[in-house]
Every structure is written in structure tokens, then in C-alpha cells.
Design a protein around this motif. Sequence first.
Motif, PDB file in Angstrom:
ATOM      1  N   ALA A   1      51.084  10.503  29.692  1.00 20.87           N
ATOM      2  CA  ALA A   1      52.125   9.518  29.982  1.00 20.87           C
ATOM      3  C   ALA A   1      53.230   9.616  28.944  1.00 20.87           C
ATOM      4  N   PHE A   2      54.442   9.259  29.385  1.00 17.01           N
ATOM      5  CA  PHE A   2      55.517   9.129  28.407  1.00 17.01           C
ATOM      6  C   PHE A   2      56.469   8.032  28.857  1.00 17.01           C
ATOM      7  N   THR A   3      57.148   7.447  27.891  1.00 17.75           N
ATOM      8  CA  THR A   3      58.150   6.427  28.147  1.00 17.75           C
ATOM      9  C   THR A   3      59.450   6.814  27.469  1.00 17.75           C
ATOM     10  N   THR A   4      60.559   6.426  28.077  1.00 18.56           N
ATOM     11  CA  THR A   4      61.863   6.563  27.434  1.00 18.56           C
ATOM     12  C   THR A   4      62.462   5.171  27.314  1.00 18.56           C
ATOM     13  N   THR A   5      62.935   4.838  26.126  1.00 23.87           N
ATOM     14  CA  THR A   5      63.516   3.531  25.871  1.00 23.87           C
ATOM     15  C   THR A   5      64.875   3.698  25.216  1.00 23.87           C
ATOM     16  N   VAL A   6      65.902   3.128  25.834  1.00 25.47           N
ATOM     17  CA  VAL A   6      67.240   3.153  25.239  1.00 25.47           C
ATOM     18  C   VAL A   6      67.275   2.103  24.143  1.00 25.47           C
ATOM     19  N   LEU A   7      67.439   2.548  22.914  1.00 30.92           N
ATOM     20  CA  LEU A   7      67.387   1.631  21.771  1.00 30.92           C
ATOM     21  C   LEU A   7      68.751   1.004  21.503  1.00 30.92           C
ATOM     22  N   ASN A   8      68.721  -0.139  20.867  1.00 33.54           N
ATOM     23  CA  ASN A   8      69.946  -0.792  20.429  1.00 33.54           C
ATOM     24  C   ASN A   8      70.352  -0.221  19.075  1.00 33.54           C
ATOM     25  N   GLU A   9      70.419   1.104  19.034  1.00 30.50           N
ATOM     26  CA  GLU A   9      70.758   1.833  17.813  1.00 30.50           C
ATOM     27  C   GLU A   9      71.710   2.972  18.152  1.00 30.50           C
ATOM     28  N   THR A  10      72.544   3.310  17.203  1.00 28.63           N
ATOM     29  CA  THR A  10      73.394   4.489  17.335  1.00 28.63           C
ATOM     30  C   THR A  10      73.256   5.349  16.082  1.00 28.63           C
ATOM     31  N   LYS A  11      73.688   6.603  16.199  1.00 32.59           N
ATOM     32  CA  LYS A  11      73.617   7.530  15.076  1.00 32.59           C
ATOM     33  C   LYS A  11      74.833   8.464  15.137  1.00 32.59           C
ATOM     34  N   ILE A  12      75.475   8.669  14.019  1.00 35.21           N
ATOM     35  CA  ILE A  12      76.589   9.609  13.954  1.00 35.21           C
ATOM     36  C   ILE A  12      76.034  11.029  13.862  1.00 35.21           C
ATOM     37  N   VAL A  13      76.362  11.855  14.861  1.00 33.78           N
ATOM     38  CA  VAL A  13      75.953  13.251  14.887  1.00 33.78           C
ATOM     39  C   VAL A  13      77.186  14.097  15.171  1.00 33.78           C
ATOM     40  N   ASP A  14      77.468  15.046  14.306  1.00 32.00           N
ATOM     41  CA  ASP A  14      78.609  15.950  14.498  1.00 32.00           C
ATOM     42  C   ASP A  14      79.909  15.170  14.688  1.00 32.00           C
ATOM     43  N   GLY A  15      80.031  14.067  13.954  1.00 33.77           N
ATOM     44  CA  GLY A  15      81.254  13.275  13.994  1.00 33.77           C
ATOM     45  C   GLY A  15      81.370  12.338  15.173  1.00 33.77           C
ATOM     46  N   VAL A  16      80.309  12.197  15.966  1.00 30.50           N
ATOM     47  CA  VAL A  16      80.339  11.359  17.169  1.00 30.50           C
ATOM     48  C   VAL A  16      79.270  10.274  17.070  1.00 30.50           C
ATOM     49  N   GLU A  17      79.618   9.049  17.446  1.00 32.84           N
ATOM     50  CA  GLU A  17      78.627   7.982  17.513  1.00 32.84           C
ATOM     51  C   GLU A  17      77.815   8.150  18.796  1.00 32.84           C
ATOM     52  N   THR A  18      76.528   8.373  18.653  1.00 33.63           N
ATOM     53  CA  THR A  18      75.662   8.636  19.800  1.00 33.63           C
ATOM     54  C   THR A  18      74.676   7.485  20.005  1.00 33.63           C
ATOM     55  N   ARG A  19      74.180   7.379  21.244  1.00 40.13           N
ATOM     56  CA  ARG A  19      73.146   6.406  21.566  1.00 40.13           C
ATOM     57  C   ARG A  19      71.779   7.020  21.302  1.00 40.13           C
ATOM     58  N   VAL A  20      70.870   6.233  20.704  1.00 40.00           N
ATOM     59  CA  VAL A  20      69.515   6.694  20.419  1.00 40.00           C
ATOM     60  C   VAL A  20      68.593   6.299  21.570  1.00 40.00           C
TER      61      VAL A  20
END
Length: 221
Positions: free
Chosen positions: A59-78
Motif C-alpha cells: 500500500a502507499f499513500t500520497t498526501t499534499v502537505l501544507n509545506e513548500t520548499k525552494i528548489v532550483d530557485g522555485v517555491e515548490t509544493r511538498v
Amino acid sequence: MKGGEVGPSGLLAGFKDSFSVNKNNLGPTGNNPYFILDPGYKLSYERRAVKGRKAGISAFTTTVLNETKIVDGVETRVVQEREERNGQLVEVTRDYFAIDESTNDVYYFGEDVNHYKNGMVVNHKGAWLSGVDGAKFGLIMPSQLMVGDKFYQELAPNTAMDRAELVGTDEKVETPAGTFENCIHFKESSALEASTSHKWYAKGVGLVKDGKFVLVKIEKV
């Protein structure tokens, strides 16, 4: 390599590997009907095998977190993906996505990976970040869909070189979470492996089938 000729860069001909986007248009929120990035959105999947070394329930789950991370100069969704096999944790991944507000194309900027054995982290195989060690972001979900479109999802040399081909746009998928019409269907492969896999997405839901994994629950947590 099967499926086409490989050029000097090691990339398979016919698959788009360069994406001309204005990074100022990329961010962690937006609206692509096949790829939901709303914080708290959670999807759960199961695969049941009755024989062989993979017998049991995975089994696996995917959860869109209320977090972001700057990667390669872009704010991304975790987005966190958590995988278990017969109740034992085997992998936790933090994936980083950004959506183009002008097109609604969704791009993949990398992942941090923890592999587990007996409850302990044993390695980080498969981890990569756009802008590090020659890696570049790839396209994970286009907004304009045309059968035959081919593109790289990950561009991390010697680590992650997944690619996708859109092979259908009106397929029916039955899962424990419901029956979904007019699903889009991708065939996926890798420049690093010879195998292929298939994924189906439903509008307004996202991924509903991943190989033999099927959607069992949709939640807002």
C-alpha cells in the motif's frame, strides 16, 4: 535501447527533455484537474498479490502537505508518499512540484527519499533535486493533452530518468474508490531501466491506478 535511438546525451529521441518556462510563473499552488496540489489532499492505494515473493498487501499513500520548499530557485509544493508492505514501512518520499500559473503545466523538481528496513532508514537511493549535480526539472502533468506526446518527468543523470508517453485519453478505470470515466493513460519508462509501467489519472481526482495499485480512498485531511 528499446523504443528508439539514444543520442549522445543518453536521452531517448522523441521525448521532450527541455522545458522553456519562466520560473517567475512557477509556484506551489494552481489548478491542473489531473494533478491536485491542495494541502491536505490524500489518496490511498493498495495492491494485493497472492503468490510469489511479493505476496501479501502493498500500500502507499500520497498526501499534499501544507509545506513548500525552494528548489532550483522555485517555491515548490511538498507531497509526501508513504509506502508499506504487509504493514511494514519501506519508503517515505518527499516530492517537490510546481505549477505554471500561465499554462497549468505541472513540473517535477525532485525528491528526498528514505528507504526503511526493520523500522530504520537504510539508504536514500533515488533522491535528486533540480539544479544539483546536473539534474533538471521535468514535466509531470501537461495541461494540453494529445495522444502521442512524450516527455521526460525526471532528468537526474545516473539517478532518475523517468519519461512518459500519453497513450489514451478516454479510458475507464474501476477501483474500490469508484469507477472513473475518460481517464488519461500514460506509459512510463526510464532511460536507466528496460521495464515499462502504466498510470491512469481521472479529472478532478488525480492518479487512480498505478500498475497493479488501485485507488481505495480519497480524503481531505
